[in-house]
Design a protein around this motif. Structure first.
Motif, PDB file in Angstrom:
ATOM      1  N   SER A 127       1.444   9.506  -5.753  1.00  0.00           N
ATOM      2  CA  SER A 127       1.641  10.860  -5.239  1.00  0.00           C
ATOM      3  C   SER A 127       2.243  11.781  -6.293  1.00  0.00           C
ATOM      4  CB  SER A 127       2.561  10.821  -4.014  1.00  0.00           C
ATOM      5  OG  SER A 127       2.996  12.114  -3.669  1.00  0.00           O
ATOM      6  N   PRO A 128       1.726  12.997  -6.447  1.00  0.00           N
ATOM      7  CA  PRO A 128       2.300  13.960  -7.398  1.00  0.00           C
ATOM      8  C   PRO A 128       3.763  14.268  -7.088  1.00  0.00           C
ATOM      9  CG  PRO A 128       0.153  14.709  -6.624  1.00  0.00           C
ATOM     10  CD  PRO A 128       0.534  13.542  -5.776  1.00  0.00           C
ATOM     11  N   SER A 129       4.115  14.266  -5.811  1.00  0.00           N
ATOM     12  CA  SER A 129       5.485  14.575  -5.407  1.00  0.00           C
ATOM     13  C   SER A 129       6.362  13.328  -5.304  1.00  0.00           C
ATOM     14  CB  SER A 129       5.471  15.291  -4.056  1.00  0.00           C
ATOM     15  OG  SER A 129       4.944  14.434  -3.049  1.00  0.00           O
ATOM     16  N   LYS A 130       5.745  12.134  -5.513  1.00  0.00           N
ATOM     17  CA  LYS A 130       6.433  10.844  -5.382  1.00  0.00           C
ATOM     18  C   LYS A 130       7.014  10.636  -3.978  1.00  0.00           C
ATOM     19  CE  LYS A 130       5.461  10.026  -9.618  1.00  0.00           C
ATOM     20  NZ  LYS A 130       4.291   9.158  -9.892  1.00  0.00           N
ATOM     21  N   LYS A 131       6.374  11.265  -3.002  1.00  0.00           N
ATOM     22  CA  LYS A 131       6.823  11.168  -1.622  1.00  0.00           C
ATOM     23  C   LYS A 131       6.129  10.011  -0.927  1.00  0.00           C
ATOM     24  CE  LYS A 131       7.280  13.925   2.600  1.00  0.00           C
ATOM     25  NZ  LYS A 131       7.024  15.241   3.255  1.00  0.00           N
ATOM     26  N   VAL A 157       0.839  -1.201   0.000  1.00  0.00           N
ATOM     27  CA  VAL A 157       0.000   0.000   0.000  1.00  0.00           C
ATOM     28  C   VAL A 157       0.876   1.254   0.000  1.00  0.00           C
ATOM     29  CG1 VAL A 157      -1.654   1.336   1.371  1.00  0.00           C
ATOM     30  CG2 VAL A 157      -1.955  -1.137   1.103  1.00  0.00           C
ATOM     31  N   VAL A 158       1.906   1.249   0.839  1.00  0.00           N
ATOM     32  CA  VAL A 158       2.802   2.406   0.932  1.00  0.00           C
ATOM     33  C   VAL A 158       3.463   2.680  -0.420  1.00  0.00           C
ATOM     34  CG1 VAL A 158       4.984   3.217   1.952  1.00  0.00           C
ATOM     35  CG2 VAL A 158       3.220   2.175   3.402  1.00  0.00           C
ATOM     36  N   ASP A 159       3.935   1.632  -1.079  1.00  0.00           N
ATOM     37  CA  ASP A 159       4.605   1.799  -2.379  1.00  0.00           C
ATOM     38  C   ASP A 159       3.644   2.310  -3.446  1.00  0.00           C
ATOM     39  OD1 ASP A 159       7.044   1.427  -4.012  1.00  0.00           O
ATOM     40  OD2 ASP A 159       5.816  -0.069  -5.047  1.00  0.00           O
ATOM     41  N   ARG A 160       2.403   1.775  -3.443  1.00  0.00           N
ATOM     42  CA  ARG A 160       1.394   2.241  -4.409  1.00  0.00           C
ATOM     43  C   ARG A 160       1.089   3.724  -4.200  1.00  0.00           C
ATOM     44  NH1 ARG A 160      -2.542  -1.668  -6.030  1.00  0.00           N
ATOM     45  NH2 ARG A 160      -3.922   0.062  -6.590  1.00  0.00           N
ATOM     46  N   LEU A 161       0.971   4.136  -2.955  1.00  0.00           N
ATOM     47  CA  LEU A 161       0.680   5.537  -2.658  1.00  0.00           C
ATOM     48  C   LEU A 161       1.829   6.445  -3.079  1.00  0.00           C
ATOM     49  CD1 LEU A 161      -0.943   5.103   0.866  1.00  0.00           C
ATOM     50  CD2 LEU A 161      -2.103   5.966  -1.171  1.00  0.00           C
ATOM     51  N   ARG A 162       3.063   5.962  -2.914  1.00  0.00           N
ATOM     52  CA  ARG A 162       4.212   6.756  -3.352  1.00  0.00           C
ATOM     53  C   ARG A 162       4.167   6.984  -4.854  1.00  0.00           C
ATOM     54  NH1 ARG A 162       8.520   5.797  -6.012  1.00  0.00           N
ATOM     55  NH2 ARG A 162       8.175   3.540  -5.989  1.00  0.00           N
TER      56      ARG A 162
END
Length: 562
Positions: free
Chosen positions: A409-413, A401-406
């Motif tokens: 993310s527009p900022s890739k954060k 989940v964390v990797d998918r959200l990164r």
């Protein structure tokens, strides 16, 4: 004196184990035993055990001496005739036994046992109750009991007057019920929503619309907010009495405070739009610019300019697609903006509540940490995500989940992951691979471990609100903690920021916030869309009611205006 001796003895026993400490690793020939001879291991254990037991016993006895007097007083109060009567009344209230309560009341009066406010309130409550579809035998006696309460100089409270209002409603006298509320206000007691219910529902049930509006106005004046059941009753009496302006007003009150409606309210709305009166109301020619101005001023989703169009209404149960396009009329719903000031106010109130419920220093430390490492585009409720469809906490699932959200993310954060200390230090966290993952998040400044004894819900919710980011959790946020927020802002914020997950054989599916608002919407073309509570889960689409004019006169009007 006894207490002082107790503490001296306890102090002596507390020091005793230190004298035997050198036996802990076995007997040493170099040291002479304190008691003059070496003790076998099993004997030493008994000595330690007996000392500890005596210390604990002495502590218990000392504490009992301190607490004995208040407890004895409390126990003695319970054993008085008044205390015994209170207990029996409480049991009658629990079991709904009005006959036994009245018998106890008569016996108390006969034997000269004084009654207090609590006794009278239970009696009034039971006498106002309805049993088996008919009024219980204590209905008439309830008014007699209230008179006796005043004769005994027992001051009434809000519960007393509310029960009196319920008695009046049970007698089908809403006017008397409303008088009870007025008496309450005259006594300087602020009425609650439940205080107004008997009068409001009584007038609505009798079709007395004007009197119902009078009660409603008094509620507004007293700062009491109507909920769906009250607004639904007002909507029904307005529709039945053909008060089209009141119907329009009440629909907008439902939009503002309730948003999605229950099936009972939905049926009332449908019946109004199908009625002959609804066909007759509406402006065939309206000011398009004025309607547009109303939509902009209202923030989108409604204009408040009254019924638009003319003729019969078409009422259909339907759904919205992922983009918010109605599957019946093809009109697209709008996303209603949230005022940034409201968001900040909500974040501040959330922090204040958290500091009251949590250890203040711990939460202030988290706020400082968030200012240093934030903001974040998304916040993950780690405990919830790691346990979706799992018996044991799954770090692989959480990392996915964390990797998918990164990547999203527009900022890739990386998103912020909130986990309790127990999840970070124990169980699967001890696995070398999981430990390495946690260390990576910690070094990146994206992991926050909430302290022992804390409720991590406060932390991930505050982080998501203050960062104005997405919140990833399947927690529906309906329990007591979230009810403390007591604001209409929270469901609006949740609707626009919560990301929910579904785990299937194909992997993780993200259910993003809808691009439209789940609220009653009134369009610039005069159509209405009403969301229901039906289908309120991840995989089953919500049911909507689409309402629009059947005739083509509306479309002709719009074309001519262009």
């Amino acid at each position: 004196m006894l207490l002082r001796r107790g503490f001296i003895l306890l102090s002596s026993f507390a020091r005793a184990p230190s004298l035997l400490a050198h036996y802990s690793t076995g007997y040493s020939r170099r040291r002479r035993p304190v008691f003059g001879y070496p003790l076998p291991i099993h004997a030493r254990r008994r000595v330690f055990l007996s000392i500890n037991q005596m210390g604990r016993r002495l502590s218990t006895e000392t504490a009992a001496l301190v607490q004995e007097q208040p407890y004895s007083k409390k126990k003695s109060r319970r054993q008085t005739p008044e205390g015994i009567l209170r207990h029996k009344f409480d049991m009658c209230s629990k079991n709904g036994d009005v006959d036994e309560a009245l018998r106890l009341y008569d016996d108390a009066k006969k034997n000269g046992i004084p009654l207090v406010q609590h006794h009278y309130n239970i009696l009034l409550y039971l006498c106002s109750s309805v049993s088996n579809g008919s009024f219980n035998p204590g209905l008439e006696r309830g008014f007699e009991i209230f008179k006796q309460m005043r004769a005994d100089n027992i001051d009434p409270n809000e519960a007393t007057f509310t029960n009196l209002a319920r008695l009046s409603a049970a007698k089908e006298d809403p006017e008397m019920a409303f008088d009870s509320v007025k008496q309450m206000k005259n006594c300087g007691i602020p009425p609650k929503l439940r205080s107004y219910g008997p009068a409001l529902f009584g007038f609505c049930g009798k079709g007395m619309a004007d009197k119902a509006y009078e009660v409603d106005a008094d509620m507004v004046e007293s700062g009491v907010l109507a909920e769906e059941s009250e607004l639904s009753a007002l909507l029904k009496v307005s529709a039945e009495s053909k008060r089209e302006l009141k119907v329009y007003e009440t629909l907008h009150r439902l939009r503002a405070s309730v948003r999605q409606v229950t099936e009972e309210t939905c049926v009332i709305i449908e019946e109004w739009f199908k009625s002959d009166k609804a066909k007759e109301v509406g402006e065939a020619n309206w000011d398009v610019n004025k309607v547009k101005e109303g939509i902009v001023k209202g923030g989108g989703g409604w204009h408040g300019q009254g019924w638009l169009g003319s003729g019969e209404w078409k009422v259909v149960r339907t759904h919205m697609n992922e983009s918010g396009v109605c599957q019946s009329c093809t009109e697209k719903l709008v996303s209603i903006d949230i005022d940034p000031k409201e968001t900040q106010q909500f974040a501040d109130s959330l922090a204040n509540l958290a500091c009251q419920r949590e250890t203040r220093a711990d939460f202030l430390r988290f706020q400082e940490w968030l200012q240093r490492y934030g903001p974040f585009d998304a916040v993950v409720d780690g405990a919830n995500v790691g346990l979706i469809n799992e018996q044991e906490f799954n770090f692989y699932q959480l990392n996915t989940v964390v990797d998918r959200l990164r990547r999203m993310s527009p900022s890739k954060k990386l998103p912020l992951v909130i986990l309790h200390q127990n999840r970070v230090n124990g169980g699967p966290a001890r696995n070398p691979q999981n430990k390495k993952l946690l260390d990576t998040w910690r070094k990146s400044g994206v992991l926050y471990a909430t302290p022992h004894g804390s409720n991590d819900d406060w932390y991930w919710l505050y982080a998501a609100v203050s960062c104005k980011g997405l919140l990833v959790t399947n927690d529906e946020m309906r329990d007591h903690l979230f009810q403390l927020l007591g604001t209409s802002f929270f469901p609006r914020w949740k609707e626009k920021h919560q990301v929910r997950l579904v785990v299937s054989k194909r992997g993780l599916n993200f259910h993003m916030p809808p691009p439209y608002s789940l609220v009653i919407q009134e369009s610039g073309q005069g159509n209405w869309h009403v969301p229901t509570m039906d289908g309120d889960d991840i995989e089953r689409p919500r049911q909507w009611v689409c309402i629009g004019r059947q005739s083509s006169s509306l479309q002709h009007h719009l074309v001519e205006k262009r």
